[in-house]
Design an enzyme around this catalytic site. Structure first.
Site, short mmCIF file in Angstrom:
data_model
loop_
_atom_site.label_atom_id
_atom_site.label_comp_id
_atom_site.label_asym_id
_atom_site.label_seq_id
_atom_site.Cartn_x
_atom_site.Cartn_y
_atom_site.Cartn_z
CG ASN A 121 -2.18 -0.83 0.99
OD1 ASN A 121 -2.58 -1.09 -0.14
ND2 ASN A 121 -2.79 -1.27 2.07
CG HIS A 126 -5.08 2.62 0.13
ND1 HIS A 126 -4.95 1.68 1.10
CD2 HIS A 126 -4.71 3.80 0.69
CE1 HIS A 126 -4.54 2.24 2.22
NE2 HIS A 126 -4.38 3.53 2.00
CG ASP A 130 -8.08 -1.83 -3.22
OD1 ASP A 130 -7.76 -2.15 -2.05
OD2 ASP A 130 -8.80 -0.85 -3.49
CD GLU A 156 -2.99 -7.16 6.33
OE1 GLU A 156 -2.37 -7.23 7.40
OE2 GLU A 156 -3.73 -6.22 6.06
#
Length: 181
Positions: A121, A126, A130, A156
């Site tokens: 990240n 982000h 993703d 996660e």
């Protein structure tokens, strides 16, 4: 809404009977026809009104059931990955545990945690995180049988349910997943 169909149908029939009793305002072209021929369109109107009411009610009930099903699916599915979320995981785990006890079949459970995911990240944002999570789910899913369940139970963190799988077989699945990743 189905409770409304009965009273609405009764009101339509009552209006029809009242108009038959006190007379329908005849159209001049219909006044010359014999009474049975003049009444045929009235019955067609009544039946078409009743049929329309019943169809509308049935379609409304169907739409409500589909919406309920969609809401239930949304409540039990992780929006990012499309996997079952913790709520569905808990119910599936309980269901499979009862089945395993009842049939004395083995069952294995695993936890998959992506180490140092914060680095992804931080490095790629982000959106990159993703994308990494979705890719992870595709890779792991490709290594599972159709009855196995992979669920996203945390940011996660993922849980794996392997019905009818011994510990030795589960270890092989884990290694297969690790190599695929």
């Amino acid at each position: 809404l189905t409770w409304l169909m009965g009273p609405a149908s009764a009101c339509l029939v009552a209006a029809f009977l009242a108009l038959n009793h006190w007379g329908w305002p005849p159209h001049p072209a219909l006044a010359t026809l014999p009474p049975p021929t003049r009444q045929a369109p009235q019955y067609v109107i009544l039946l078409s009104c009743l049929l329309s009411l019943w169809c509308a009610t049935a379609l409304t009930e169907l739409a409500a059931a589909l919406n309920e099903q969609r809401l239930q699916e949304m409540a039990e599915t992780d929006a990012l990955t499309g996997l079952p979320n913790r709520r569905r995981w808990d119910s599936q785990l309980a269901l499979e545990a009862r089945r395993a006890r009842r049939t004395a079949a083995p069952m294995s459970v695993g936890v998959l945690d992506l180490d140092h995911f914060k680095r992804i990240n931080d490095a790629y944002g982000h959106d990159g995180g993703d994308q990494a999570l979705r890719h992870f789910c595709e890779v792991v899913g490709s290594q599972l049988r159709s009855g196995d369940i992979l669920a996203r139970t945390g940011g996660e963190e993922f849980s794996l349910l392997l019905p009818a799988t011994s510990l030795a077989e589960a270890q092989l699945v884990g290694e297969r997943i690790r190599h695929a990743l």
